[in-house]
Motif scaffolding. Structure first.
Motif, PDB file in Angstrom:
ATOM      1  N   TYR A  23     -15.408  35.202  -1.109  1.00 32.57           N
ATOM      2  CA  TYR A  23     -14.790  34.094  -1.685  1.00 32.57           C
ATOM      3  C   TYR A  23     -15.178  34.091  -3.257  1.00 32.57           C
ATOM      4  O   TYR A  23     -16.401  34.508  -3.650  1.00 32.57           O
ATOM      5  CB  TYR A  23     -15.346  32.924  -1.109  1.00 32.57           C
ATOM      6  CG  TYR A  23     -14.792  32.945   0.458  1.00 32.57           C
ATOM      7  CD1 TYR A  23     -13.349  32.723   0.787  1.00 32.57           C
ATOM      8  CD2 TYR A  23     -15.627  32.462   1.482  1.00 32.57           C
ATOM      9  CE1 TYR A  23     -13.043  32.729   2.112  1.00 32.57           C
ATOM     10  CE2 TYR A  23     -15.336  32.549   2.759  1.00 32.57           C
ATOM     11  CZ  TYR A  23     -13.967  32.670   3.017  1.00 32.57           C
ATOM     12  OH  TYR A  23     -13.730  32.428   4.429  1.00 32.57           O
ATOM     13  N   GLN A  34     -15.082  29.087  -2.386  1.00 35.56           N
ATOM     14  CA  GLN A  34     -16.095  28.613  -1.972  1.00 35.56           C
ATOM     15  C   GLN A  34     -16.413  26.968  -2.051  1.00 35.56           C
ATOM     16  O   GLN A  34     -16.923  26.391  -1.276  1.00 35.56           O
ATOM     17  CB  GLN A  34     -17.395  29.172  -2.513  1.00 35.56           C
ATOM     18  CG  GLN A  34     -18.744  28.982  -1.698  1.00 35.56           C
ATOM     19  CD  GLN A  34     -18.770  29.302  -0.370  1.00 35.56           C
ATOM     20  OE1 GLN A  34     -18.455  30.399   0.128  1.00 35.56           O
ATOM     21  NE2 GLN A  34     -18.873  28.429   0.665  1.00 35.56           N
ATOM     22  N   LYS A  35     -15.947  26.352  -3.329  1.00 37.11           N
ATOM     23  CA  LYS A  35     -15.768  24.952  -3.391  1.00 37.11           C
ATOM     24  C   LYS A  35     -14.764  24.530  -2.632  1.00 37.11           C
ATOM     25  O   LYS A  35     -15.498  23.376  -2.023  1.00 37.11           O
ATOM     26  CB  LYS A  35     -15.373  24.767  -4.972  1.00 37.11           C
ATOM     27  CG  LYS A  35     -15.304  23.367  -5.269  1.00 37.11           C
ATOM     28  CD  LYS A  35     -15.134  23.211  -6.897  1.00 37.11           C
ATOM     29  CE  LYS A  35     -15.144  21.732  -7.152  1.00 37.11           C
ATOM     30  NZ  LYS A  35     -14.598  21.442  -8.643  1.00 37.11           N
ATOM     31  N   GLU A  64     -16.665  21.402   4.389  1.00 38.00           N
ATOM     32  CA  GLU A  64     -18.024  21.514   5.329  1.00 38.00           C
ATOM     33  C   GLU A  64     -18.793  20.307   4.876  1.00 38.00           C
ATOM     34  O   GLU A  64     -19.426  19.833   5.946  1.00 38.00           O
ATOM     35  CB  GLU A  64     -18.678  22.844   5.144  1.00 38.00           C
ATOM     36  CG  GLU A  64     -18.000  23.799   5.602  1.00 38.00           C
ATOM     37  CD  GLU A  64     -18.525  25.349   5.424  1.00 38.00           C
ATOM     38  OE1 GLU A  64     -19.503  25.228   4.692  1.00 38.00           O
ATOM     39  OE2 GLU A  64     -18.068  26.127   6.034  1.00 38.00           O
ATOM     40  N   ASN A  65     -18.685  19.566   3.962  1.00 35.39           N
ATOM     41  CA  ASN A  65     -19.615  18.419   3.543  1.00 35.39           C
ATOM     42  C   ASN A  65     -18.768  17.278   4.201  1.00 35.39           C
ATOM     43  O   ASN A  65     -19.533  15.997   4.109  1.00 35.39           O
ATOM     44  CB  ASN A  65     -19.673  18.322   2.044  1.00 35.39           C
ATOM     45  CG  ASN A  65     -20.455  19.421   1.757  1.00 35.39           C
ATOM     46  OD1 ASN A  65     -21.483  19.897   2.377  1.00 35.39           O
ATOM     47  ND2 ASN A  65     -20.515  19.960   0.365  1.00 35.39           N
ATOM     48  N   ASP A 121     -17.490  25.233  10.988  1.00 30.97           N
ATOM     49  CA  ASP A 121     -17.632  26.293   9.678  1.00 30.97           C
ATOM     50  C   ASP A 121     -16.067  26.702   9.696  1.00 30.97           C
ATOM     51  O   ASP A 121     -15.511  26.794  10.346  1.00 30.97           O
ATOM     52  CB  ASP A 121     -18.240  27.444  10.475  1.00 30.97           C
ATOM     53  CG  ASP A 121     -18.686  28.262   9.445  1.00 30.97           C
ATOM     54  OD1 ASP A 121     -19.139  27.911   8.150  1.00 30.97           O
ATOM     55  OD2 ASP A 121     -18.768  29.493   9.622  1.00 30.97           O
ATOM     56  N   LEU A 159     -14.337  25.486   0.465  1.00 28.35           N
ATOM     57  CA  LEU A 159     -14.852  25.434   1.837  1.00 28.35           C
ATOM     58  C   LEU A 159     -16.056  24.358   1.782  1.00 28.35           C
ATOM     59  O   LEU A 159     -16.318  23.722   2.807  1.00 28.35           O
ATOM     60  CB  LEU A 159     -15.390  26.814   2.101  1.00 28.35           C
ATOM     61  CG  LEU A 159     -14.292  27.979   2.276  1.00 28.35           C
ATOM     62  CD1 LEU A 159     -14.966  29.184   2.336  1.00 28.35           C
ATOM     63  CD2 LEU A 159     -13.488  27.591   3.504  1.00 28.35           C
ATOM     64  N   ASN A 160     -16.912  24.323   0.818  1.00 27.24           N
ATOM     65  CA  ASN A 160     -17.981  23.537   0.753  1.00 27.24           C
ATOM     66  C   ASN A 160     -17.479  21.940   0.970  1.00 27.24           C
ATOM     67  O   ASN A 160     -17.914  21.148   1.538  1.00 27.24           O
ATOM     68  CB  ASN A 160     -18.815  23.578  -0.410  1.00 27.24           C
ATOM     69  CG  ASN A 160     -19.518  25.026  -0.402  1.00 27.24           C
ATOM     70  OD1 ASN A 160     -19.561  25.617   0.627  1.00 27.24           O
ATOM     71  ND2 ASN A 160     -19.929  25.155  -1.600  1.00 27.24           N
ATOM     72  N   SER A 161     -16.457  21.705   0.261  1.00 28.86           N
ATOM     73  CA  SER A 161     -15.785  20.219   0.346  1.00 28.86           C
ATOM     74  C   SER A 161     -15.393  20.005   1.735  1.00 28.86           C
ATOM     75  O   SER A 161     -15.755  18.787   2.124  1.00 28.86           O
ATOM     76  CB  SER A 161     -14.416  20.056  -0.620  1.00 28.86           C
ATOM     77  OG  SER A 161     -13.583  20.911  -0.188  1.00 28.86           O
TER      78      SER A 161
END
Length: 131
Positions: free
Chosen positions: A44, A49-50, A56-57, A81, A52-54
């Motif tokens: 990514y 990645q940002k 996942e958080n 995930d 996906l992180n948002s």
């Protein structure tokens, strides 16, 4: 299963190249299939990645999608995930993000995300998109 003794079965990557398995994990997200490991296939950009992180958080997604994974199990073993399965195209400027639990696709965890992350839609199993 191959139908002939002369044929063989193996995994290929998105370029159509044969993927050789490992005996041990080389990356925390390598896939285990049949007692061997295959390389984690996703890469990514920082923006991706940002996104996906948002997702996942957002603990609430795990709470909603896994109200009761099992009676006597640790919730940490059943966390979502996310992986980007489709990238924006000319006539569909959104990322399609698929949720997985233990490397298995979670059918009710599909999200459509605009490139600037201003719009996030849940894509339901029945084809309905909700903000």
């Amino acid at each position: 299963m191959p139908s002939s003794k002369k044929s063989e079965s193996y995994l290929i990557n998105k370029k159509g190249e044969k993927v050789e398995p490992y005996k041990t994990k080389k990356h925390p997200k390598d896939y285990e299939i049949g007692g061997v490991y295959y390389p984690y296939p996703f890469t990514y950009t920082l923006t991706e990645q940002k996104i996906l992180n948002s997702l996942e958080n957002l603990d609430i997604l795990n709470d909603i999608l896994h109200l009761a994974p099992c009676d006597n199990c640790d919730k940490k073993d059943h966390l979502l995930d996310f992986e980007i399965t489709e990238k924006p195209r000319k006539y569909f400027p959104y990322y399609v993000v698929q949720g997985y639990v233990n490397q298995s696709k979670e059918s009710d965890a599909v999200f459509i995300v605009s490139t600037d992350m201003s719009k996030i839609y849940h894509y339901s199993w029945d084809g309905e998109m909700k903000p």
